[in-house]
Motif scaffolding. Structure first.
Motif, PDB file in Angstrom:
ATOM      1  N   VAL A  39      -3.343  -4.679  12.283  1.00 54.97           N
ATOM      2  CA  VAL A  39      -2.718  -5.132  13.520  1.00 54.97           C
ATOM      3  C   VAL A  39      -2.814  -6.641  13.694  1.00 54.97           C
ATOM      4  O   VAL A  39      -1.974  -7.249  14.374  1.00 54.97           O
ATOM      5  CB  VAL A  39      -3.325  -4.415  14.743  1.00 54.97           C
ATOM      6  CG1 VAL A  39      -3.050  -2.922  14.668  1.00 54.97           C
ATOM      7  CG2 VAL A  39      -4.821  -4.686  14.885  1.00 54.97           C
ATOM      8  N   GLY A  40      -3.821  -7.281  13.096  1.00 56.38           N
ATOM      9  CA  GLY A  40      -3.992  -8.724  13.242  1.00 56.38           C
ATOM     10  C   GLY A  40      -2.757  -9.528  12.859  1.00 56.38           C
ATOM     11  O   GLY A  40      -2.307 -10.389  13.631  1.00 56.38           O
ATOM     12  N   PRO A  41      -2.164  -9.285  11.670  1.00 54.10           N
ATOM     13  CA  PRO A  41      -0.966 -10.039  11.280  1.00 54.10           C
ATOM     14  C   PRO A  41       0.235  -9.797  12.192  1.00 54.10           C
ATOM     15  O   PRO A  41       1.197 -10.565  12.161  1.00 54.10           O
ATOM     16  CB  PRO A  41      -0.689  -9.518   9.860  1.00 54.10           C
ATOM     17  CG  PRO A  41      -2.018  -9.035   9.363  1.00 54.10           C
ATOM     18  CD  PRO A  41      -2.670  -8.450  10.578  1.00 54.10           C
ATOM     19  N   GLN A  42       0.184  -8.735  12.999  1.00 55.56           N
ATOM     20  CA  GLN A  42       1.303  -8.413  13.898  1.00 55.56           C
ATOM     21  C   GLN A  42       0.986  -8.762  15.352  1.00 55.56           C
ATOM     22  O   GLN A  42       1.694  -8.334  16.265  1.00 55.56           O
ATOM     23  CB  GLN A  42       1.647  -6.922  13.782  1.00 55.56           C
ATOM     24  CG  GLN A  42       1.768  -6.403  12.366  1.00 55.56           C
ATOM     25  CD  GLN A  42       2.649  -7.269  11.469  1.00 55.56           C
ATOM     26  OE1 GLN A  42       3.646  -7.838  11.928  1.00 55.56           O
ATOM     27  NE2 GLN A  42       2.288  -7.370  10.195  1.00 55.56           N
TER      28      GLN A  42
ATOM     29  N   ILE B 263      -0.967  -7.295   4.985  1.00 60.94           N
ATOM     30  CA  ILE B 263      -0.517  -6.449   6.092  1.00 60.94           C
ATOM     31  C   ILE B 263      -1.046  -5.014   6.029  1.00 60.94           C
ATOM     32  O   ILE B 263      -0.928  -4.285   6.996  1.00 60.94           O
ATOM     33  CB  ILE B 263       1.018  -6.405   6.186  1.00 60.94           C
ATOM     34  CG1 ILE B 263       1.625  -5.726   4.947  1.00 60.94           C
ATOM     35  CG2 ILE B 263       1.583  -7.804   6.376  1.00 60.94           C
ATOM     36  CD1 ILE B 263       3.105  -5.434   5.080  1.00 60.94           C
ATOM     37  N   LEU B 264      -1.636  -4.604   4.900  1.00 58.25           N
ATOM     38  CA  LEU B 264      -2.070  -3.220   4.741  1.00 58.25           C
ATOM     39  C   LEU B 264      -3.544  -3.127   4.367  1.00 58.25           C
ATOM     40  O   LEU B 264      -4.139  -4.084   3.879  1.00 58.25           O
ATOM     41  CB  LEU B 264      -1.242  -2.520   3.654  1.00 58.25           C
ATOM     42  CG  LEU B 264       0.271  -2.457   3.851  1.00 58.25           C
ATOM     43  CD1 LEU B 264       0.938  -1.870   2.613  1.00 58.25           C
ATOM     44  CD2 LEU B 264       0.631  -1.666   5.090  1.00 58.25           C
ATOM     45  N   VAL B 265      -4.118  -1.932   4.604  1.00 59.10           N
ATOM     46  CA  VAL B 265      -5.474  -1.633   4.168  1.00 59.10           C
ATOM     47  C   VAL B 265      -5.470  -0.210   3.621  1.00 59.10           C
ATOM     48  O   VAL B 265      -4.713   0.643   4.094  1.00 59.10           O
ATOM     49  CB  VAL B 265      -6.482  -1.768   5.342  1.00 59.10           C
ATOM     50  CG1 VAL B 265      -6.163  -0.795   6.469  1.00 59.10           C
ATOM     51  CG2 VAL B 265      -7.917  -1.564   4.863  1.00 59.10           C
ATOM     52  N   TRP B 266      -6.294   0.032   2.590  1.00 59.73           N
ATOM     53  CA  TRP B 266      -6.376   1.366   1.992  1.00 59.73           C
ATOM     54  C   TRP B 266      -7.814   1.865   2.071  1.00 59.73           C
ATOM     55  O   TRP B 266      -8.760   1.125   1.788  1.00 59.73           O
ATOM     56  CB  TRP B 266      -5.929   1.330   0.533  1.00 59.73           C
ATOM     57  CG  TRP B 266      -4.480   0.981   0.373  1.00 59.73           C
ATOM     58  CD1 TRP B 266      -3.407   1.826   0.408  1.00 59.73           C
ATOM     59  CD2 TRP B 266      -3.949  -0.321   0.131  1.00 59.73           C
ATOM     60  NE1 TRP B 266      -2.236   1.123   0.217  1.00 59.73           N
ATOM     61  CE2 TRP B 266      -2.537  -0.190   0.049  1.00 59.73           C
ATOM     62  CE3 TRP B 266      -4.512  -1.593   0.005  1.00 59.73           C
ATOM     63  CZ2 TRP B 266      -1.684  -1.264  -0.175  1.00 59.73           C
ATOM     64  CZ3 TRP B 266      -3.674  -2.669  -0.207  1.00 59.73           C
ATOM     65  CH2 TRP B 266      -2.279  -2.499  -0.302  1.00 59.73           C
ATOM     66  N   LEU B 267      -7.948   3.137   2.439  1.00 55.41           N
ATOM     67  CA  LEU B 267      -9.257   3.773   2.538  1.00 55.41           C
ATOM     68  C   LEU B 267      -9.283   4.994   1.631  1.00 55.41           C
ATOM     69  O   LEU B 267      -8.316   5.749   1.557  1.00 55.41           O
ATOM     70  CB  LEU B 267      -9.542   4.231   3.973  1.00 55.41           C
ATOM     71  CG  LEU B 267      -9.343   3.219   5.104  1.00 55.41           C
ATOM     72  CD1 LEU B 267      -9.562   3.909   6.450  1.00 55.41           C
ATOM     73  CD2 LEU B 267     -10.283   2.042   4.955  1.00 55.41           C
ATOM     74  N   LYS B 268     -10.398   5.200   0.958  1.00 57.40           N
ATOM     75  CA  LYS B 268     -10.533   6.389   0.132  1.00 57.40           C
ATOM     76  C   LYS B 268     -12.005   6.652  -0.137  1.00 57.40           C
ATOM     77  O   LYS B 268     -12.752   5.755  -0.505  1.00 57.40           O
ATOM     78  CB  LYS B 268      -9.793   6.240  -1.197  1.00 57.40           C
ATOM     79  CG  LYS B 268      -9.762   7.528  -2.015  1.00 57.40           C
ATOM     80  CD  LYS B 268      -8.911   7.372  -3.273  1.00 57.40           C
ATOM     81  CE  LYS B 268      -8.833   8.682  -4.046  1.00 57.40           C
ATOM     82  NZ  LYS B 268      -8.020   8.553  -5.273  1.00 57.40           N
ATOM     83  N   GLY B 269     -12.404   7.916   0.062  1.00 56.54           N
ATOM     84  CA  GLY B 269     -13.779   8.314  -0.192  1.00 56.54           C
ATOM     85  C   GLY B 269     -13.846   9.792  -0.493  1.00 56.54           C
ATOM     86  O   GLY B 269     -12.867  10.527  -0.302  1.00 56.54           O
TER      87      GLY B 269
END
Length: 253
Positions: A231-234, A184-190
């Protein structure tokens, strides 16, 4: 007879609501605004601002001419909200919210206690938005570690400085998996930056421009770890709520 100078409670509450929202708008206009720490200015397309009666600022994506998807905590922090944008002449415009729906899986205390939360909400405006705010396309595609997604929003460019809020900006960031893959989640870091206050509800899009997730949380300081809700899972919930409003979302196939 003596005439009371006390305002009726409902009128007093409405005045307080409008005062908070107008204060937020004035803060946006106080200095040249920027958004997304490390980002560059971008066309707003299907993105608007969501202002609360407590002075809160969030971003939202347009799903239909009168329907906006945003982060759940943006609606949970106050009872009244307005959708905000600027007209072609730069004047601020506020539109009332006629209906709203908070995802049943939203948990206000999730971040502090490491519980699962689906931080999403839908709102329907009392009047349609201008045609220049074209509905976005949503995507149920998974986010893969290492791929670059585009984060965007109206949030602050300087941590703790609400006056640096208000201009739509975007930034490409890689997907990471600090806690393992999530459904359900995604994490971004740069190294380039990340989300800040006011970017909640902003789109996280794939290479094709379709929105995979919405920003919901930042870890530590602004510009660091950015967490989004896929958003896909929801899709079932989104389509159900919109169906009840006689609206539909555009999904990439």
């Amino acid at each position: 007879m003596p005439i009371s100078k006390r305002r009726p409670a409902a009128r007093t509450a409405r005045v307080a609501t409008l005062t908070a929202i107008l204060t937020a708008i004035l803060a946006l206009a106080a200095v040249p605004a920027r958004a997304i720490v490390g980002g560059t200015e971008a066309p707003a397309g299907g993105a608007v601002m969501v202002l609360s009666s407590k002075g809160g600022v969030c971003t939202g994506v347009v799903l239909a001419p009168d329907t906006v998807l945003t982060a759940g905590h943006c609606l949970a922090d106050a009872k009244e909200h307005r959708v905000h944008f600027r007209d072609p002449a730069g004047a601020p415009v506020l539109i009332d919210v006629a209906a709203q729906a908070l995802h049943p899986g939203y948990d206000a205390g999730a971040a502090a206690s490491r519980r699962r939360s689906v931080d999403l909400a839908l709102l329907r405006t009392s009047t349609p938005l201008p045609g220049r705010f074209a509905p976005v396309t949503l995507s149920a595609a998974p986010a893969r570690a290492g791929e670059t997604l585009t984060l965007a929003g109206y949030g602050a460019a300087k941590p703790g400085d609400p006056r640096s809020t208000g201009t739509y900006r975007s930034l490409g960031l890689p997907v990471i998996e600090p806690y393992g893959p999530s459904r359900i989640l995604v994490w971004l870091k740069g190294a380039g930056g990340g989300a800040c206050q006011g970017d909640s509800g902003g789109p996280i899009a794939g290479p094709d421009g379709a929105v995979l997730a919405l920003s919901a949380w930042i870890g530590g300081a602004c510009g660091g770890l950015t967490q989004g809700v896929l958003v896909g899972p929801q899709r079932g919930w989104i389509d159900r709520v919109l169906g009840g409003w006689d609206r539909t979302a555009r999904w990439a196939e």
